[in-house]
Design an enzyme around this catalytic site. Structure first.
Site, PDB file in Angstrom:
ATOM      1  N   ASP A  98       0.899  -1.162  -0.020  1.00  0.00           N
ATOM      2  CA  ASP A  98      -0.048   0.035  -0.147  1.00  0.00           C
ATOM      3  C   ASP A  98       1.012   1.364  -0.035  1.00  0.00           C
ATOM      4  O   ASP A  98       1.773   1.269   0.965  1.00  0.00           O
ATOM      5  CB  ASP A  98      -0.711  -0.040   1.184  1.00  0.00           C
ATOM      6  CG  ASP A  98      -2.247   0.359   1.004  1.00  0.00           C
ATOM      7  OD1 ASP A  98      -2.316   1.621   0.363  1.00  0.00           O
ATOM      8  OD2 ASP A  98      -3.517  -0.222   1.298  1.00  0.00           O
ATOM      9  N   ASP A 200      -3.037   4.649  -2.436  1.00  0.00           N
ATOM     10  CA  ASP A 200      -3.911   5.123  -1.562  1.00  0.00           C
ATOM     11  C   ASP A 200      -4.370   6.706  -2.286  1.00  0.00           C
ATOM     12  O   ASP A 200      -3.517   7.393  -2.230  1.00  0.00           O
ATOM     13  CB  ASP A 200      -3.129   5.681  -0.065  1.00  0.00           C
ATOM     14  CG  ASP A 200      -4.311   5.873   1.061  1.00  0.00           C
ATOM     15  OD1 ASP A 200      -5.274   5.043   1.032  1.00  0.00           O
ATOM     16  OD2 ASP A 200      -4.277   6.869   1.577  1.00  0.00           O
ATOM     17  N   GLU A 242      -6.375   4.105  -5.853  1.00  0.00           N
ATOM     18  CA  GLU A 242      -7.752   4.283  -5.243  1.00  0.00           C
ATOM     19  C   GLU A 242      -8.239   5.691  -5.908  1.00  0.00           C
ATOM     20  O   GLU A 242      -7.435   6.643  -5.737  1.00  0.00           O
ATOM     21  CB  GLU A 242      -7.495   4.512  -3.861  1.00  0.00           C
ATOM     22  CG  GLU A 242      -8.761   4.606  -3.106  1.00  0.00           C
ATOM     23  CD  GLU A 242      -8.707   4.870  -1.879  1.00  0.00           C
ATOM     24  OE1 GLU A 242      -9.689   4.770  -0.930  1.00  0.00           O
ATOM     25  OE2 GLU A 242      -7.786   5.339  -1.261  1.00  0.00           O
ATOM     26  N   HIS A 316     -11.520  -2.440   3.535  1.00  0.00           N
ATOM     27  CA  HIS A 316     -11.354  -2.318   4.604  1.00  0.00           C
ATOM     28  C   HIS A 316     -11.891  -1.064   5.022  1.00  0.00           C
ATOM     29  O   HIS A 316     -12.265  -0.614   6.320  1.00  0.00           O
ATOM     30  CB  HIS A 316      -9.738  -2.257   5.061  1.00  0.00           C
ATOM     31  CG  HIS A 316      -9.193  -0.918   4.348  1.00  0.00           C
ATOM     32  ND1 HIS A 316      -9.012  -1.096   3.115  1.00  0.00           N
ATOM     33  CD2 HIS A 316      -8.649   0.186   4.979  1.00  0.00           C
ATOM     34  CE1 HIS A 316      -8.262   0.091   2.735  1.00  0.00           C
ATOM     35  NE2 HIS A 316      -8.306   0.991   3.766  1.00  0.00           N
ATOM     36  N   ASP A 317     -12.416  -0.257   4.262  1.00  0.00           N
ATOM     37  CA  ASP A 317     -13.167   0.977   4.366  1.00  0.00           C
ATOM     38  C   ASP A 317     -14.791   0.827   4.124  1.00  0.00           C
ATOM     39  O   ASP A 317     -15.587   1.643   4.493  1.00  0.00           O
ATOM     40  CB  ASP A 317     -12.814   2.070   3.415  1.00  0.00           C
ATOM     41  CG  ASP A 317     -11.491   2.540   3.728  1.00  0.00           C
ATOM     42  OD1 ASP A 317     -10.906   2.405   4.739  1.00  0.00           O
ATOM     43  OD2 ASP A 317     -10.736   2.855   2.419  1.00  0.00           O
TER      44      ASP A 317
HETATM   45  C1  NOJ Z   1      -8.035   5.565   2.009  1.00  0.00           C
HETATM   46  C2  NOJ Z   1      -7.724   4.341   2.893  1.00  0.00           C
HETATM   47  O1  NOJ Z   1      -8.402   3.212   2.057  1.00  0.00           O
HETATM   48  C3  NOJ Z   1      -8.363   4.732   4.112  1.00  0.00           C
HETATM   49  O2  NOJ Z   1      -8.153   3.511   4.903  1.00  0.00           O
HETATM   50  C4  NOJ Z   1      -7.576   5.800   4.842  1.00  0.00           C
HETATM   51  O3  NOJ Z   1      -8.049   6.242   6.044  1.00  0.00           O
HETATM   52  C5  NOJ Z   1      -7.627   6.885   3.626  1.00  0.00           C
HETATM   53  N1  NOJ Z   1      -7.336   6.357   2.621  1.00  0.00           N
HETATM   54  C6  NOJ Z   1      -6.329   7.838   4.136  1.00  0.00           C
HETATM   55  O4  NOJ Z   1      -5.031   7.035   3.885  1.00  0.00           O
END
Ligand code: NOJ
Length: 549
Positions: A98, A200, A242, A316-317
Site C-alpha cells: 500500500d 492510496d 484508489e 477495509h473502508d
Molecule cells: C483511503 C484508505 O483506504 C483509508 O483507509 C484511509 O483512511 C485513507 N485513504 C487515508 O489514508
C-alpha cells in the site's frame, strides 16, 4: 491489447491488524500472515494487497506512515517482511504494498523537521498557508475525517493542510524533492521483490489548494507518468490507484497502457449510489439494482477496448458485501455465493477482501466506545454535536462504518475466533462460532469453496478475462444477468438479487440452448429451458454449447 499477468489474477486484500495474530498481543502481524499462506494458496489467489505495515503511530491504523522503509513493531520486522515476500513467491503469490503518499504521519521525520521553522529545508514538503486576517483557516476546505482541513500551528503562526486526520499532513507534490523521495522509496521496495502498489487516494496528489482543487487537478496525470518512468515502468508489476473521483473517461487516462500510468484504478460509483447525495455514507440509501446494473454496464462497456477494470464489493473502508447487497440472515450462504458469481464473471481484475470468502457480516456494537475507527469516532462526535441523534448516527455506522470490515478474521470456533490468544484490539463479531474459516474449509458447499471454484474458472476460461460483455434483462428489477463472449465461447451469468423467486422468460437467442453449468449456488443447476424459475438469490453461469449457440 497486450496480455498482462494481472489480467487473469485474483487479488486478496489483507488488513494486517485484523488478519491473524501470531504473538498474542491482540494485533494481527506478519508472522500470522505467513502462517496463513497455505490457506490463501488453497483459495487460489495469486496476489496479496497488503494494507500498510509500515512504522506508524496508528492514528489511522497505518495509513499514517512515519517510516516508509521499516515495519511497525506490532506487525513484525523487515526480515519477516522479506520472509513473507519469499514464502508468498514460493506459492506463486505476489505481494502488492500500500503506497500512502498523499500524506505522511505527523511523526514522520520530514514533518517533525518541517514544523520547526518556516525556513527549515523540509518546510516545503508539506502545504503551509497563513491564516486569514481574522485568524480563521486559510479556506473552507473540510477534512474527510471531520473539521477543517487546516490545522493551525502556533509555533510558526501558519496552518498546514490535511485532508484526513490532523495527524496525517498532506505532502506537497508540487515540490520535486517530495517526488524524488517517494520514487526512491518505491524503488527500494521494488528491489525487495514486491509485486506492485495499491495507491492510496492517488487522485488527490495533484491538488492545487490555492485554486481550491483537490481531486483530478491538472498536475495529477503528469505526476503519475513521471512516477511510472522513475519507478515501476520497466518492471512487470500490478499498480492500482484508489480513485473515488474517477469517471470511466478518467479511468482510461489512468489505465490506457499507452499512457504509461497505472494498471487500473478502483472506482467507487457502484458504492456511492448507496450513499445519500448530501449526507454521504452516514445516511445510507437503499440499494437499487437497476441503478447498479447501469453503473456496471457503463464501466464494462467504456473500458472494453482501452483500460482495465478492477472488480470489488468490499475493502477495509466498506461494509461487508453480504450485509449490504445480500441477506446476512436466512440466505447468507446463497446470497454471498450469488454476489461472488455476479462479480467474478465480469471483465477486470477481481479483489477479495479478507473474510468475504467465508461470508463474514457487518457487526452491531451497542456502544460507540466499542468502535476504534477514527473516521466513525470523529464523525460521531461532530454530527451528534450538530444535532444528529445517537440512534441515527449508529444506524449510519452499522450500515457503512469502517469497523464492519475490520473485526478480526474468523478462523475457527475457539476463543477470539482463533484470531488471537490475547485480547483483540477490536471485538470479534459474535457470530464467529457459526461463520469461520475452519467450518468453511470442511464443507464442500461452503462460500469458501464457491470462491475457490470461481477463481479456478477465471484461469481456465479466457472468455471470463477477455470476452465481450453484453447485458441481459437490463430493465429487470431483480435480476442481474449478462453474457461474456470470446470467439466461440459464450458464457451466460444469471443472478437473482432478491429473496423472492423470479420467473424469467429467456430471449429467443438463449432459450433452450444446451450448455454446461460452470458454477451454481443451487443443485441441480438451472438450465436455459423455456421457463426459468429462479430461487431466492439463485445464481449460476452456463457455458453455452458452441455448436448449438
Ligand atoms: C483511503 C484508505 O483506504 C483509508 O483507509 C484511509 O483512511 C485513507 N485513504 C487515508 O489514508
Amino acid at each position: 491489447m497486450e496480455t498482462k499477468w494481472w489480467h487473469d489474477a485474483v487479488v486478496y486484500q489483507i488488513y494486517p491488524r485484523s488478519f491473524c495474530d501470531a504473538n498474542g498481543d491482540g494485533i494481527g502481524d506478519l508472522a500470522g500472515i505467513i502462517g496463513k499462506l497455505d490457506y490463501l494458496q488453497t483459495l487460489g489467489i495469486n496476489v496479496i494487497w497488503l494494507s500498510p505495515v509500515f512504522r506508524s503511530p496508528m492514528d489511522d491504523n497505518g495509513y499514517d506512515i512515519s517510516d516508509y522503509c521499516d515495519i511497525a513493531p506490532e506487525f513484525g520486522t523487515l526480515a519477516e517482511m522479506d520472509t513473507l515476500i519469499a514464502e508468498a513467491a514460493r506459492r506463486d503469490i505476489r505481494i502488492v504494498m500500500d503506497l500512502v503518499v498523499n500524506h505522511t504521519s505527523d511523526e514522520h521525520p520530514w514533518f517533525v523537521e518541517a514544523k520547526k521553522s518556516e525556513d527549515n529545508p523540509y518546510r516545503d514538503y508539506y502545504i503551509w498557508r497563513a491564516p486569514q486576517a481574522d485568524g480563521s483557516a486559510p479556506d473552507t476546505q473540510r477534512s474527510y475525517f471531520g473539521g477543517s482541513a487546516w490545522e493551525f500551528d502556533a509555533a510558526t503562526g501558519e496552518s498546514y493542510f490535511h485532508l484526513f486526520s490532523k495527524r496525517q499532513p498532506d505532502l506537497n507534490w508540487a515540490n520535486t524533492k517530495v517526488q524524488q523521495e517517494v520514487h526512491r522509496m518505491m524503488n527500494w521496495w521494488l528491489d525487495r521483490g514486491i509485486g506492485g502498489f495499491r495507491m492510496d487516494v492517488i487522485d488527490l496528489i495533484g491538488k492545487d489548494v490555492d485554486a481550491g482543487i483537490t481531486t483530478n487537478a491538472p498536475r495529477l496525470h503528469p505526476l503519475l507518468r513521471e512516477m511510472n518512468a522513475a519507478t515501476f515502468g520497466d518492471r512487470d508489476v500490478l499498480t492500482v490507484g484508489e480513485a473515488w473521483s474517477a469517471t470511466p473517461e478518467i479511468a482510461k487516462l489512468y489505465s490506457d497502457p499507452l499512457r504509461h500510468e497505472l494498471s487500473m484504478v478502483f472506482q467507487f460509483e457502484h458504492i456511492t449510489i448507496t450513499h445519500d447525495p448530501v449526507e454521504g455514507k452516514w445516511k445510507p440509501r437503499a440499494f437499487d439494482l437497476r441503478e447498479f446494473k447501469k453503473v456496471i454496464t457503463k464501466w464494462q462497456t467504456a473500458l472494453a477496448d482501452t483500460g482495465w477494470n478492477s472488480l470489488f464489493w468490499c475493502n477495509h473502508d466498506l461494509p461487508r458485501a453480504v450485509s449490504k447487497y445480500g441477506d446476512p440472515g436466512r440466505y447468507r450462504v446463497e446470497s454471498a455465493k450469488m454476489l461472488a458469481t455476479a462479480l467474478h464473471f465480469l471483465r477486470g481484475t477481481p479483489y477479495v477482501y479478507q473474510g468475504e470468502e467465508i461470508g463474514m457480516t457487518n457487526v452491531r456494537f451497542e456502544s460507540i466506545d466499542d468502535y476504534r475507527d477514527i473516521e466513525s469516532l470523529n464523525l460521531y462526535r461532530e454530527r451528534t454535536a450538530a444535532g444528529v441523534s445517537h440512534a441515527a448516527m449508529m444506524e449510519g455506522i452499522y450500515a457503512n462504518g469502517r469497523d464492519n470490515a475490520r473485526t478480526p478474521m474468523q478462523w475457527d470456533a475457539s476463543d477470539n475466533a482463533g484470531f488471537s490468544s490475547g485480547q483483540p484490539w477490536l471485538k470479534v463479531n459474535p457470530n464467529y462460532c457459526e461463520i469461520n474459516a475452519a467450518a468453511a474449509l470442511a464443507d464442500r458447499d461452503s462460500i469458501f469453496h464457491h470462491y475457490r471454484r470461481l477463481i479456478a474458472l477465471r484461469k481456465a476460461h479466457p472468455a471470463i478475462v477477455h470476452g465481450d460483455y453484453r447485458p441481459l434483462f437490463e430493465a429487470h428489477p431483480q435480476v442481474f444477468a449478462y453474457e461474456r463472449r470470446l470467439g466461440d465461447e459464450r458464457i451466460v451469468v444469471i443472478n437473482n438479487f432478491t429473496a423472492q423467486p423470479v420467473e424469467l422468460e429467456l430471449p429467443a437467442g438463449l432459450r433452450g440452448i444446451p450448455g454446461k453449468c460452470l458454477v451454481s449456488n443451487y443443485t441441480p443447476c438451472s438450465e436455459l429451458g423455456n421457463d426459468l424459475v429462479l430461487q431466492p438469490y439463485e445464481s449460476f453461469a452456463i457455458a453455452l454449447d458452441a455448436r448449438a449457440a
